[in-house]
Design an enzyme around this catalytic site. Structure first.
Site, PDB file in Angstrom:
ATOM      1  N   CYS A  64       0.697   3.810   1.989  1.00 25.81           N
ATOM      2  CA  CYS A  64       1.165   4.295   3.291  1.00 25.81           C
ATOM      3  C   CYS A  64       2.393   3.528   3.765  1.00 25.81           C
ATOM      4  O   CYS A  64       3.162   4.047   4.567  1.00 25.81           O
ATOM      5  CB  CYS A  64       0.051   4.303   4.331  1.00 25.81           C
ATOM      6  SG  CYS A  64      -0.661   2.731   4.737  1.00 25.81           S
ATOM      7  N   CYS A  70       0.820  -1.212   0.000  1.00 23.85           N
ATOM      8  CA  CYS A  70       0.000   0.000   0.000  1.00 23.85           C
ATOM      9  C   CYS A  70       0.855   1.263   0.000  1.00 23.85           C
ATOM     10  O   CYS A  70       2.027   1.249   0.344  1.00 23.85           O
ATOM     11  CB  CYS A  70      -0.950  -0.001   1.192  1.00 23.85           C
ATOM     12  SG  CYS A  70      -0.142   0.270   2.760  1.00 23.85           S
TER      13      CYS A  70
END
Length: 136
Positions: free
Chosen positions: A48, A46
Site C-alpha cells: 500500500c 508494504c
C-alpha cells in the site's frame, strides 16, 4: 530491519520527488519545527506504500498550494527517526505507511494506514490537497 538494497528503490521514489530523507530524531524534530508547513511521509516496504501512499504524496504536490517542506522517514529501517516522527503524531497510533502535515510544528492533518489501504492514490492525494488548501 530491512536490507539497504531492498529499500533503496522505495527510498529513491520519494527522494527523487524532492522529499528530504531523515535518519535521526534530531533531524525529524528540526524539520517538523521549521516555520511553515511540513509534509511527513512514513514510508514502508508494504504494497500500500508502493501503490497508494508514495504515489499519492507525489500527486498531491501538483496542487497550487503545497507544503513548504517535504520529508520522509522509513519504517523498519530508520527506527530513531520513525519513533521521533510518530511521537509528534500523537494521539494517532503508529502506522506505516502514514502521511502527516504539520504547520509551525503542530500536527494539523493525518492520513493513517487505514485511510491508505484499498484507496486509490488519486483519492488520497485529493485528501492531502484539501489539507494544503486549508493550511498551506
Amino acid at each position: 530491519m530491512y536490507p539497504a538494497e531492498l529499500v533503496k528503490p522505495m527510498r529513491d521514489d520519494l527522494a527523487n520527488a524532492g522529499f528530504e530523507e531523515l535518519f535521526t530524531a534530531d533531524a525529524v524534530e528540526s524539520a517538523i519545527k521549521k516555520e511553515g508547513t511540513t509534509l511527513v511521509v512514513v514510508n514502508s516496504v508494504c504494497g500500500c506504500a508502493a501503490a497508494n501512499a508514495r504515489p499519492a504524496a507525489k500527486i498531491s504536490l501538483m496542487n497550487d498550494k503545497k507544503p513548504d517542506h517535504c520529508v520522509t522517514v522509513f519504517a523498519g529501517v530508520d527506527t530513531e527517526a520513525v519513533n521521533a516522527a510518530r511521537n509528534l503524531m500523537i494521539p494517532f497510533p503508529p502506522s506505516s505507511p502514514s502521511i502527516a502535515l504539520f504547520k509551525d510544528g503542530e500536527l494539523v492533518h493525518m492520513v493513517e494506514r487505514h485511510h491508505i489501504e484499498g484507496r486509490p492514490a488519486e483519492l488520497i492525494a485529493e485528501n492531502l490537497t484539501e489539507a494544503y488548501n486549508e493550511f498551506c
